[in-house]
Design an enzyme around this catalytic site. Sequence first.
Site, PDB file in Angstrom:
ATOM      1  N   ASP A   1     -11.954  -8.069  21.022  1.00 28.27           N
ATOM      2  CA  ASP A   1     -11.112  -8.109  22.020  1.00 28.27           C
ATOM      3  C   ASP A   1     -11.733  -7.655  23.416  1.00 28.27           C
ATOM      4  OD1 ASP A   1      -8.433  -8.120  23.233  1.00 28.27           O
ATOM      5  OD2 ASP A   1      -8.836  -6.095  23.610  1.00 28.27           O
TER       6      ASP A   1
ATOM      7  N   MET B   1      -8.166   0.520   0.867  1.00 27.23           N
ATOM      8  CA  MET B   1      -7.588  -0.411   1.788  1.00 27.23           C
ATOM      9  C   MET B   1      -7.467   0.278   3.254  1.00 27.23           C
ATOM     10  SD  MET B   1      -6.779  -2.820   0.320  1.00 27.23           S
ATOM     11  CE  MET B   1      -6.088  -3.824   1.838  1.00 27.23           C
ATOM     12  N   GLU B   2      -7.455   1.604   3.269  1.00 27.80           N
ATOM     13  CA  GLU B   2      -7.619   2.328   4.516  1.00 27.80           C
ATOM     14  C   GLU B   2      -8.978   2.176   5.199  1.00 27.80           C
ATOM     15  OE1 GLU B   2      -4.129   3.813   2.755  1.00 27.80           O
ATOM     16  OE2 GLU B   2      -6.038   3.363   1.791  1.00 27.80           O
TER      17      GLU B   2
ATOM     18  N   CYS C   1       0.720  -1.240  -0.028  1.00 28.51           N
ATOM     19  CA  CYS C   1      -0.072   0.131   0.094  1.00 28.51           C
ATOM     20  C   CYS C   1       0.819   1.312  -0.037  1.00 28.51           C
ATOM     21  CB  CYS C   1      -0.923   0.045   1.182  1.00 28.51           C
ATOM     22  SG  CYS C   1      -2.347  -0.947   1.255  1.00 28.51           S
ATOM     23  N   HIS C   2       0.529   2.294  -0.532  1.00 31.21           N
ATOM     24  CA  HIS C   2       0.895   3.570  -0.853  1.00 31.21           C
ATOM     25  C   HIS C   2       0.712   4.283   0.712  1.00 31.21           C
ATOM     26  CE1 HIS C   2       1.112   2.540  -4.905  1.00 31.21           C
ATOM     27  NE2 HIS C   2       2.094   3.324  -5.049  1.00 31.21           N
TER      28      HIS C   2
END
Length: 159
Positions: free
Chosen positions: A134, A119-120, A84-85
Amino acid sequence: MNFIILEVKMELSHTDKNGKANMVDVGHKPNQMRVAIAKGFIKLQPETVRLIRENQMKKGDVLTIAEVAGIQAAKRTPELIPLCHTLLLTKVDVKATLNDNGVEVTGYAKCIGQTGVEMEALTAVSVSLLTVYDMCKAVDKSMVIENIRLVEKNKTNLD
């Protein structure tokens, strides 16, 4: 809300002619405003939903912490996903919504750049859901994270 149909390409952009990993050169592309929205869900037991709703989880406010975790994750995406950039994000928003069956997370990412922010947005949703997991694992042994997906991706010229 407009949705884009994602087409499947038969070639991989992140491999070179020898099939080796390759970070794509986007230097020739113009800067554009880019937006992506992703969603996902975590199924929870009714008692877990009740504890979240009443803010009775021992680790704290599940929804708020999950939202902050998602924002942090979006900003660190290139550290987690090797090809990823690094992007200068102008906005990241994460909303975790409790319903009777669990938590739905929506992630929004925006930048002005030469490549997309999907992707972010996906990383924000994934880490938000993992944070819910969690925080609830002590009381719910049957949680299921599911249906993480990109629901919108678009780009706008800056003329």
